[in-house]
Design an enzyme around this catalytic site. Structure first.
Site, PDB file in Angstrom:
ATOM      1  N   LEU A 203     -15.254  56.494  46.993  1.00  0.00           N
ATOM      2  CA  LEU A 203     -16.365  55.742  46.489  1.00  0.00           C
ATOM      3  C   LEU A 203     -16.302  55.018  45.257  1.00  0.00           C
ATOM      4  O   LEU A 203     -15.726  55.480  44.403  1.00  0.00           O
ATOM      5  CB  LEU A 203     -17.639  56.685  46.338  1.00  0.00           C
ATOM      6  CG  LEU A 203     -18.294  57.358  47.474  1.00  0.00           C
ATOM      7  CD1 LEU A 203     -19.299  58.428  47.375  1.00  0.00           C
ATOM      8  CD2 LEU A 203     -19.189  56.064  48.257  1.00  0.00           C
ATOM      9  N   ASP A 233     -18.913  68.339  43.125  1.00  0.00           N
ATOM     10  CA  ASP A 233     -17.589  68.552  43.798  1.00  0.00           C
ATOM     11  C   ASP A 233     -16.617  67.406  43.084  1.00  0.00           C
ATOM     12  O   ASP A 233     -17.125  66.312  42.792  1.00  0.00           O
ATOM     13  CB  ASP A 233     -17.594  68.348  45.400  1.00  0.00           C
ATOM     14  CG  ASP A 233     -16.274  68.674  45.858  1.00  0.00           C
ATOM     15  OD1 ASP A 233     -15.720  69.751  45.712  1.00  0.00           O
ATOM     16  OD2 ASP A 233     -15.882  67.862  46.623  1.00  0.00           O
ATOM     17  N   GLU A 263     -17.320  71.001  39.164  1.00  0.00           N
ATOM     18  CA  GLU A 263     -15.760  71.522  39.585  1.00  0.00           C
ATOM     19  C   GLU A 263     -14.847  70.735  38.928  1.00  0.00           C
ATOM     20  O   GLU A 263     -14.760  69.387  39.622  1.00  0.00           O
ATOM     21  CB  GLU A 263     -15.565  71.593  41.187  1.00  0.00           C
ATOM     22  CG  GLU A 263     -14.313  72.373  41.354  1.00  0.00           C
ATOM     23  CD  GLU A 263     -13.700  71.350  42.487  1.00  0.00           C
ATOM     24  OE1 GLU A 263     -12.630  71.870  42.948  1.00  0.00           O
ATOM     25  OE2 GLU A 263     -13.955  70.407  42.892  1.00  0.00           O
ATOM     26  N   PHE A 304       1.488  90.966  31.566  1.00  0.00           N
ATOM     27  CA  PHE A 304       0.364  90.054  31.107  1.00  0.00           C
ATOM     28  C   PHE A 304      -0.121  90.752  29.858  1.00  0.00           C
ATOM     29  O   PHE A 304      -0.629  91.813  29.970  1.00  0.00           O
ATOM     30  CB  PHE A 304      -0.560  89.602  32.184  1.00  0.00           C
ATOM     31  CG  PHE A 304      -1.624  88.648  31.567  1.00  0.00           C
ATOM     32  CD1 PHE A 304      -1.377  87.135  31.564  1.00  0.00           C
ATOM     33  CD2 PHE A 304      -2.781  89.006  30.981  1.00  0.00           C
ATOM     34  CE1 PHE A 304      -2.408  86.344  31.140  1.00  0.00           C
ATOM     35  CE2 PHE A 304      -3.688  88.161  30.505  1.00  0.00           C
ATOM     36  CZ  PHE A 304      -3.278  86.858  30.432  1.00  0.00           C
TER      37      PHE A 304
END
Length: 506
Positions: A203, A233, A263, A304
């Site tokens: 787009l 999105d 997101e 970690f």
């Protein structure tokens, strides 16, 4: 006020049986019991793959499962009538509904057009690899099955800035249409030079009619559905300030602020902060860096440093804009962004988002109900317990005890408005041990036990509410008032695995 808890109400491999909207409506009371305050729904518009489309291959925004297009009237999840009824049912139970909006691309055009285009490198969208040439592009969307209902606009190549296929030469490449060029890095993410183009018919947000049509659809969608907010999105691929006007218009129509989460898939905190600044702090963002910290903690065989679990995350930098999650439809196994947090660490990970004071935590459907097609079982009673703890006990001040590389812990002190609220959490990704922590003098003299059952210790807090809380190797223990722990023994009865999901496993 109840703690916000968001459910991502789908996973990638749900059965294409058109029954998901109905299922969500049936589960409204279950969601309420679990303390879920809102649902993020999958995209409702008809996709290019019709009834098989998860929803991200947008074909016709106006077709919510109402028209015979792409081989089906319903979408993968059901009909428009099912969708609207489900939204009303959830809202009547006090559960908010957020729609997934895909504005980056269209797929499945109805006709081709002859278009001047320039080819660019897949790896570097700033590198031109051809002169202008005519291509045959699938860029004309006439929506013949809808026949102009709701909107009669025909989308053509002028609405798009790029495609990835020339039907004349069968060439799969990144083509920029006309002399439009790409948006510059800084307006979109700078990955691959710039990440304006992702897929399909991209787009063109600089073309005035594209903006006008998307705004008209937004007004129609709000009037039609009355949703409470949006999940946006692929915002890293869309002009960073595009959604400002679009969202302001939706707020005016709804007459409230709306909840909106974007997101932006990046592990770099500075990119998320930059997006929040350039988009005017109108929306929240998923805390992708935290997801990757959880993934690394689960995958590092105890190496970690757990003191760093919140380092360089949106939760630590912009907590009011952080929507936290453990996994989602893109990170599940077999998907494009696969980074699945392994099962042994799932309860740790969910405790790190559900039992914290800041952020809006998101529960993934695949963790709550399983992913039968991948042989992934639900997290189970531990996740149900965490949800109930968040609903009933996650109140008061938060105090961290992050002093050991392996073992970390924190407490919530509780408050006077929620009976027996407060708890102590201790976890390790390596060797077990003990942490001395103070919950609150309000709990002085009370006996706290591990509601998860990983430790059988009974901790009698001193007059100040202090105790020594043990944890076993690689485990997590959550200590609560013993009367609360007894009340949670029947937690399994609060949830029912969907029948169609059970059938898929047999």
């Amino acid at each position: 006020m109840e703690n916000e808890t968001l459910l991502q109400a789908f996973q990638w491999d749900l059965p294409a049986d058109h029954k998901h909207w109905q299922l969500l409506a049936k589960k409204a009371d279950e969601f309420k019991r679990l303390g879920l305050t809102s649902l993020w729904l999958p995209p409702a518009s008809k996709g290019s793959a019709g009834a098989q489309d998860v929803g991200y291959g947008t074909y016709d925004l106006y077709d919510l499962g109402e028209f015979d297009q792409k081989g089906s009237i319903p979408t993968k999840y059901g009909t428009k009538e099912d969708y609207l009824q489900m939204i009303q049912t959830l809202q009547q139970r006090g559960i908010k509904v957020y729609a997934d909006i895909v504005f980056n691309h269209f797929l499945g055009a109805d006709e081709t057009e002859e278009v001047p285009a320039v080819k660019y490198s897949w790896e570097n969208r700033n590198q031109q690899i051809s002169g202008e040439e005519l291509i045959e592009a699938w860029t004309k969307f006439t929506f013949p099955g809808r026949k102009g209902t709701y909107n009669d606009y025909v989308w053509t190549w002028k609405n798009f800035s790029g495609v990835d296929y020339d039907a004349r030469t069968k060439d799969h490449a990144v083509f920029n249409l006309g002399d439009k060029g790409w948006l510059e890095a800084g307006e979109v993410d700078n990955e691959n030079g710039n990440f304006d183009y992702l897929m399909g018919c991209n787009l063109d947000m600089e073309y005035e009619e594209t903006i006008r049509q998307l705004d008209k659809w937004g007004k129609w969608f709000m009037e039609t559905t009355n949703v409470d907010g949006f999940r946006l999105d692929a915002v890293k691929h869309i002009q960073f300030d595009y959604f400002v006007d679009w969202l302001l218009h939706r707020r005016e129509e709804k007459d409230n602020e709306l909840f909106v989460v974007g997101e932006y898939w990046a592990d770099e905190l500075d990119k998320l902060e930059n997006y929040l600044d350039l988009s005017g702090n109108l929306i929240s963002l998923f805390d992708v860096p935290l997801h990757f910290n959880l993934y690394r903690a689960a995958s590092s065989m105890g190496a970690f440093d757990m003191r760093q679990i919140f380092d360089n995350t949106l939760l630590s930098s912009r907590p009011d804009y952080a929507v936290t999650f453990v996994d989602n439809h893109d990170t599940q196994k077999g998907q494009s962004l696969e980074s699945w947090v392994e099962g042994w660490f799932k309860t740790h990970a969910y405790a790190l988002i559900l039992l914290r004071k800041t952020g809006v935590p998101t529960i993934f459907w695949g963790d709550l109900y399983g992913i039968p097609s991948q042989g992934v079982d639900p997290v189970g009673r531990e996740l149900l317990i965490l949800l109930l703890l968040r609903k009933h006990l996650a109140y008061g001040n938060e105090i961290d005890y992050f002093e050991d590389a392996d073992r970390i812990g924190w407490v919530r002190t509780g408050d006077f408005d929620h009976e027996s609220s407060g708890y102590a959490v201790v976890m390790t990704n390596a060797a077990g041990g003990e942490l001395e922590m103070t919950v609150s003098a309000v709990h002085g003299g009370k006996t706290f036990v591990d509601v998860l059952g990983n430790s059988d210790a009974q901790i009698v807090l001193d007059e100040n509410g202090r105790g020594l809380f043990p944890v076993n190797d690689g485990q997590i223990s959550i200590y609560v008032n013993e009367t609360i722990a007894q009340q949670m023994q029947a937690v399994d009865s609060l949830i029912e695995i969907p029948a169609d999901e059970e059938e898929l496993t047999t």
